[in-house]
Design a protein around this motif. Structure first.
Motif, PDB file in Angstrom:
ATOM      1  N   TYR A  86      -8.519   4.854  12.165  1.00 24.96           N
ATOM      2  CA  TYR A  86      -7.603   3.772  11.891  1.00 24.96           C
ATOM      3  C   TYR A  86      -6.377   4.931  11.287  1.00 24.96           C
ATOM      4  O   TYR A  86      -5.084   4.556  11.442  1.00 24.96           O
ATOM      5  CB  TYR A  86      -7.989   2.900  10.704  1.00 24.96           C
ATOM      6  N   ALA A  87      -6.687   5.835  10.422  1.00 24.60           N
ATOM      7  CA  ALA A  87      -5.604   6.627   9.780  1.00 24.60           C
ATOM      8  C   ALA A  87      -5.117   7.578  10.792  1.00 24.60           C
ATOM      9  O   ALA A  87      -3.959   7.762  10.518  1.00 24.60           O
ATOM     10  CB  ALA A  87      -6.480   7.676   8.863  1.00 24.60           C
ATOM     11  N   ALA A  88      -5.771   7.795  11.941  1.00 20.66           N
ATOM     12  CA  ALA A  88      -5.163   8.728  12.865  1.00 20.66           C
ATOM     13  C   ALA A  88      -4.040   7.773  13.448  1.00 20.66           C
ATOM     14  O   ALA A  88      -3.110   8.178  14.150  1.00 20.66           O
ATOM     15  CB  ALA A  88      -6.337   9.236  13.911  1.00 20.66           C
ATOM     16  N   LEU A  89      -4.539   6.505  13.932  1.00 19.07           N
ATOM     17  CA  LEU A  89      -3.537   5.440  14.594  1.00 19.07           C
ATOM     18  C   LEU A  89      -2.526   5.271  13.812  1.00 19.07           C
ATOM     19  O   LEU A  89      -1.270   5.354  14.628  1.00 19.07           O
ATOM     20  CB  LEU A  89      -4.266   4.249  15.132  1.00 19.07           C
TER      21      LEU A  89
ATOM     22  N   HIS B   8      -8.439  14.162  24.891  1.00 20.80           N
ATOM     23  CA  HIS B   8      -8.181  13.908  23.340  1.00 20.80           C
ATOM     24  C   HIS B   8      -8.626  12.745  22.679  1.00 20.80           C
ATOM     25  O   HIS B   8      -8.343  12.371  21.461  1.00 20.80           O
ATOM     26  CB  HIS B   8      -6.508  14.012  23.345  1.00 20.80           C
ATOM     27  N   VAL B   9      -9.117  11.776  23.450  1.00 19.46           N
ATOM     28  CA  VAL B   9      -9.764  10.774  22.724  1.00 19.46           C
ATOM     29  C   VAL B   9     -11.180  10.519  22.897  1.00 19.46           C
ATOM     30  O   VAL B   9     -11.891  11.413  23.720  1.00 19.46           O
ATOM     31  CB  VAL B   9      -8.904   9.377  23.536  1.00 19.46           C
ATOM     32  N   ALA B  10     -11.661   9.622  22.183  1.00 13.00           N
ATOM     33  CA  ALA B  10     -13.102   9.898  22.058  1.00 13.00           C
ATOM     34  C   ALA B  10     -13.753   8.799  23.205  1.00 13.00           C
ATOM     35  O   ALA B  10     -15.066   9.081  23.487  1.00 13.00           O
ATOM     36  CB  ALA B  10     -13.705   8.886  20.641  1.00 13.00           C
TER      37      ALA B  10
ATOM     38  N   ALA C 163      -3.119  14.824  21.108  1.00  8.78           N
ATOM     39  CA  ALA C 163      -3.982  16.296  20.728  1.00  8.78           C
ATOM     40  C   ALA C 163      -4.097  16.127  19.407  1.00  8.78           C
ATOM     41  O   ALA C 163      -5.206  16.675  18.672  1.00  8.78           O
ATOM     42  CB  ALA C 163      -3.356  17.517  21.109  1.00  8.78           C
ATOM     43  N   ASP C 164      -3.110  15.854  18.448  1.00 11.39           N
ATOM     44  CA  ASP C 164      -3.436  15.815  16.974  1.00 11.39           C
ATOM     45  C   ASP C 164      -3.936  14.506  16.384  1.00 11.39           C
ATOM     46  O   ASP C 164      -4.561  14.611  15.377  1.00 11.39           O
ATOM     47  CB  ASP C 164      -1.972  16.109  16.298  1.00 11.39           C
ATOM     48  N   TYR C 165      -3.834  13.449  17.211  1.00 13.19           N
ATOM     49  CA  TYR C 165      -4.101  12.064  16.505  1.00 13.19           C
ATOM     50  C   TYR C 165      -5.166  11.244  17.457  1.00 13.19           C
ATOM     51  O   TYR C 165      -5.394  10.097  16.943  1.00 13.19           O
ATOM     52  CB  TYR C 165      -2.775  11.306  16.472  1.00 13.19           C
ATOM     53  N   GLY C 166      -5.577  11.845  18.528  1.00 10.97           N
ATOM     54  CA  GLY C 166      -6.394  10.913  19.389  1.00 10.97           C
ATOM     55  C   GLY C 166      -7.973  10.998  19.222  1.00 10.97           C
ATOM     56  O   GLY C 166      -8.443  10.230  19.803  1.00 10.97           O
TER      57      GLY C 166
END
Length: 524
Positions: free
Chosen positions: A138-141, A227-229, A165-168
């Motif tokens: 949630y913080a990353a999004l 870059h995503v889970a 790359a930084d937030y996913g």
């Protein structure tokens, strides 16, 4: 298990035709286990959905209590909501009388809210429905959306695939590709973001049909997957008579790309009765009238939230996509209830926040009472400081005091007000001008251990010099730590009548005359 992972609400402005509250209410009626509110480039609608689900849970418990009917609870809940709406304009968020749905006596389920957003990228035709599994995600999004909005003009959001790359890292992503059944010409004429284009494909962009269309996006999907889970391929019907072929083509794309197929209805409405409203919203957004709307209108009223039975029929040939959607939903355990007041600690010259606050408050009392601090004032401040320390709010008081001190040092008029005026500590720190001898309310009206809410200190600055204060905050704390309150603008009644009048093809003098008859707004 029934889930919906890609619901669009009216917080996707001029596209969604139902309120978040209506979506989650309908989800409860349909017996869904989870529903994701995923508005375009925004998290704005999730709070209303969260609050409504909490109300539904309370109503459901109360309905089961003896001597209380379901109608009693529904009527009471509506009265409470009406009383708590302090902003008159928020009354426009209520459904209009001709489309209002009576609340059911019972709900089939209390669905879980999944927080999400629909992302578009400036360097790719691939869109993503991103879902939040936990608090770090949630913080990353939130940071990702903030980044996109800060780099774009007001009201817009610009993101690039490399931003993932930084937030996913913790996000679950569902790729939305152009409609495999659409022709390039048709897709171009629809334009990105239109309801009919989204109904067919769920995305804007150029698009192309068949496996070659999916292959054209393989490179972008590979970058996203790194870059995503989680990355899946979203499959949704368009309700145009070709869904069997459409879903088969989407399944083929998923197999070719090596991605799991994930089912969704992608609703724009909670019920089909909103179809006409959805078309009017399209007219307003595209600056068209109902006579010129053409193929941009929804082809039918099928873009609605669907229950487990309806989804099973739609995806009968692809049951694995429904199971995959349920598995994705099961991973999303984050709740807005997890968000709590956490103010960052700042150690200044080796002095921790609470000791520093206590020292400044005592020095402030000596400044306020140069002839000697009265015992009652000292005792009141000490009692308040003890509670502030117990609740961990010292850093917040220090930050407000720092900003107020800057303004006073520059000769900028500043005045604290509101519930903070009940605090002798705020008086000692120079935030307010109400001394302990004039305080008539108890401090717990401002800060209460039982209420478990952070303090709210309202500070007014001289409007002609307010920008100096804002720039100081940016310089002192960094732009990435400073925020201005985010508001979502919506139509008021007169503006709504004018815009709908234009969409209906009425002349300006007629719509002005109609709007001029409005002096207020209510459910009646």
């Amino acid at each position: 298990m029934g889930v919906e992972l890609a619901a669009t609400t009216n917080f996707t402005f001029l596209t969604g035709a139902s309120h978040p509250e209506e979506m989650v209410e309908r989800a409860a009626e349909l017996g869904l286990d989870a529903v994701a509110v995923a508005d375009r480039m925004s998290l704005a609608g999730v709070v209303r959905a969260h609050v409504r689900l909490k109300e539904i849970a309370r109503e459901d418990v109360a309905r089961k209590a003896p001597n209380i009917t379901g109608r009693d609870v529904v009527d009471h809940a509506r009265r409470i909501r009406a009383l708590t709406r302090t902003d008159p304009s928020s009354r426009l968020q209520e459904p209009l009388p001709d489309t209002a749905e009576p609340a059911p006596e019972t709900y089939r389920s209390i669905p879980r809210l999944i927080v999400g957003s629909r992302l578009a990228f400036a360097d790719s035709a691939v869109e993503l429905v991103v879902l939040v599994p936990d608090r770090p995600a949630y913080a990353a999004l939130s940071r990702l959306l903030t980044l996109g909005k800060r780099r774009a003009e007001k009201g817009r959001c610009t993101l690039f695939l490399d931003d993932l790359a930084d937030y996913g890292a913790g996000l679950l992503a569902l790729a939305v590709l152009p409609d495999p059944m659409a022709t390039p010409a048709a897709t171009a004429s629809e334009g990105p973001g239109s309801p009919s284009a989204e109904g067919a494909s769920g995305a804007g962009g150029s698009g192309s049909s068949g496996p070659s269309g999916a292959a054209a996006h393989a490179g972008d999907l590979g970058r996203i997957a790194r870059h995503v889970a989680y990355l899946g391929l979203l499959a949704a019907p368009a309700y145009d008579g070709r869904d069997a072929a459409r879903l088969a083509a989407r399944a083929g794309e998923a197999q070719a790309l090596g991605l799991p197929l994930v089912a969704a209805a992608q609703p724009l409405m909670h019920r089909g009765v909103r179809r006409r409203l959805a078309d009017i919203l399209t007219c307003i957004r595209e600056r068209l009238t109902v006579d010129t709307l053409g193929t941009r209108a929804l082809p039918n009223a099928e873009r609605v939230l669907r229950g487990p039975e309806a989804m099973a029929r739609l995806f009968a040939a692809h049951p694995a996509s429904l199971a995959e959607a349920a598995a994705v939903a099961a991973r999303c355990r984050f709740s807005l209830e997890e968000l709590a007041y956490e103010y960052p600690d700042e150690v200044v010259d080796g002095e921790a926040p609470q000791p520093r606050l206590e020292r400044l408050a005592r020095e402030g009392l000596a400044w306020r009472y140069p002839e000697g601090v009265p015992a009652f004032a000292r005792d009141l401040v000490e009692r308040e400081l003890a509670l502030i320390g117990k609740l961990g709010y010292a850093p917040y008081f220090l930050t407000v005091r720092d900003i107020v001190a800057f303004a006073r040092g520059r000769g900028i008029l500043v005045q604290g007000r509101g519930s903070a005026a009940n605090s002798a500590t705020c008086y000692a720190l120079g935030i307010t001008e109400i001394g302990p001898e004039r305080i008539t309310m108890v401090f717990e009206r401002f800060v209460s251990e039982a209420r478990n809410e952070p303090p709210d200190i309202d500070v007014d600055f001289e409007h002609e010099r307010r920008e100096e204060v804002i720039q100081y905050i940016y310089e002192r704390y960094g732009r990435h730590r400073a925020g201005i309150c985010a508001t979502v603008i919506h139509f008021r009644s007169r503006a709504a009548i004018r815009e709908v009048g234009k969409a209906m093809g009425l002349s300006a003098d007629v719509t002005s005359a109609l709007a001029g008859q409005v002096w207020g707004w209510s459910r009646e």
